[in-house]
Scaffold this active site. Sequence first.
Site, PDB file in Angstrom:
ATOM      1  N   MET A  32      37.038  45.503  43.132  1.00 32.69           N
ATOM      2  CA  MET A  32      35.612  45.444  42.762  1.00 32.69           C
ATOM      3  C   MET A  32      35.223  44.003  42.412  1.00 32.69           C
ATOM      4  SD  MET A  32      34.699  49.020  40.976  1.00 32.69           S
ATOM      5  CE  MET A  32      35.348  48.650  39.369  1.00 32.69           C
ATOM      6  N   LEU A  35      37.661  38.490  40.665  1.00 31.06           N
ATOM      7  CA  LEU A  35      39.106  38.456  40.925  1.00 31.06           C
ATOM      8  C   LEU A  35      39.867  37.622  39.908  1.00 31.06           C
ATOM      9  CD1 LEU A  35      39.100  38.102  44.820  1.00 31.06           C
ATOM     10  CD2 LEU A  35      39.108  40.187  43.428  1.00 31.06           C
ATOM     11  N   GLY A  38      45.765  39.307  38.657  1.00 38.07           N
ATOM     12  CA  GLY A  38      46.244  40.653  39.004  1.00 38.07           C
ATOM     13  C   GLY A  38      45.885  40.988  40.446  1.00 38.07           C
ATOM     14  N   HIS A  39      44.613  40.749  40.797  1.00 36.89           N
ATOM     15  CA  HIS A  39      44.189  40.994  42.188  1.00 36.89           C
ATOM     16  C   HIS A  39      44.955  40.070  43.152  1.00 36.89           C
ATOM     17  CE1 HIS A  39      40.339  41.951  39.887  1.00 36.89           C
ATOM     18  NE2 HIS A  39      40.560  43.082  40.523  1.00 36.89           N
ATOM     19  N   GLN A 155      45.000  56.080  38.923  1.00 38.06           N
ATOM     20  CA  GLN A 155      44.329  55.826  40.209  1.00 38.06           C
ATOM     21  C   GLN A 155      45.357  55.714  41.346  1.00 38.06           C
ATOM     22  OE1 GLN A 155      40.979  52.935  40.794  1.00 38.06           O
ATOM     23  NE2 GLN A 155      42.609  51.591  41.476  1.00 38.06           N
ATOM     24  N   ARG A 189      37.280  43.315  32.906  1.00 37.20           N
ATOM     25  CA  ARG A 189      36.514  43.648  31.699  1.00 37.20           C
ATOM     26  C   ARG A 189      36.908  42.783  30.495  1.00 37.20           C
ATOM     27  NH1 ARG A 189      36.756  48.784  34.167  1.00 37.20           N
ATOM     28  NH2 ARG A 189      34.689  49.703  34.407  1.00 37.20           N
TER      29      ARG A 189
END
Length: 293
Positions: A32, A35, A38-39, A155, A189
């Site tokens: 989403m 970035l 982690g991404h 997820q 977040r």
Amino acid sequence: MSTAIVRIVSELRSIVAAWRREGLRIAVVPTMGALHEGHLSLVRAALAKADRVIVTLFVNPRQFNNAADLAAYPRTEHDDAAKLASVGAHILYAPSAADIYPQGFATTVSVAGVSEGLCGTFRPGHFDGVATVVTKLLLQSGADLAFFGEKDFQQLHVVRRLVRDLDIPTEIIAGPTMREADGLAMSSRNARLSLAERYRAPHLAEILVQTARDLISGASVQRALTDGREAILAAGFSKVEYLELRADSDLAPMLIVDRPARLLVAAWLGETRLIDNFQVALPRAAALHQAAA
Ligand code: AMP
């Protein structure tokens, strides 16, 4: 290398078709945006296993059960594209909501079992939104491999289940949770935390580690979880949605640690909801002893 930005599925498909004609292996990393490392760790893992890597950027309205959370979600496409270029991703696929959910869109992918409990209880509809968009992104990209982070452990299970159930020919590969130097799991977040909250936030991971240690040294599951919840509140979190122990392999609730397990947590720090998880692996001798008890 620059990363091409693609917004239309027909364009994505024709690029992928050309790659296929060359016999290239294709990976997708759904995100989403906003970035962080982690991404990017997933993108690097994808680049190591595939010839071409598509990163998708779509802030999926259907997986937000809270309008304020959706409105506040960071949108940093320009910076994201620069980060992807620096690691060598080939395509940034950033469709519009109107293209993903055109007028008349009426299909929902709903995964029973692993979607229930944990975040499924506190974010009604969230996993239907995730499952629907992930199904679309896998089918649109036609990727051989898709990379997901263990950070969102439930997820990951939902995605593995839907791919199996719907015979989607994409192999799902999990990447480990990337953390800040103080242990806080990286998350888009985290940017919402005030300075004081950011200082407290790493306690969540510390408490998971401590709870895992308590379990390994023989504390009962109930005792360890109760202590863990209390410790999270004592660390200044405003609310613990859940702290649970589940089986690593299928998220089944666990009353004793007799096989690899996961501690999963969701807690609020002021206005920000944080999730994290930690594997609990018993030393082999202890596992045998507990299983026999
Ligand atoms: P998101 O943009 O939050 O939807 O995340 C996109 C992908 O990145 C998901 O597969 C996440 O599990 C993964 N991800 C998010 N944060 C992390 C992290 N700290 N470490 C590893 N993977 C992550």
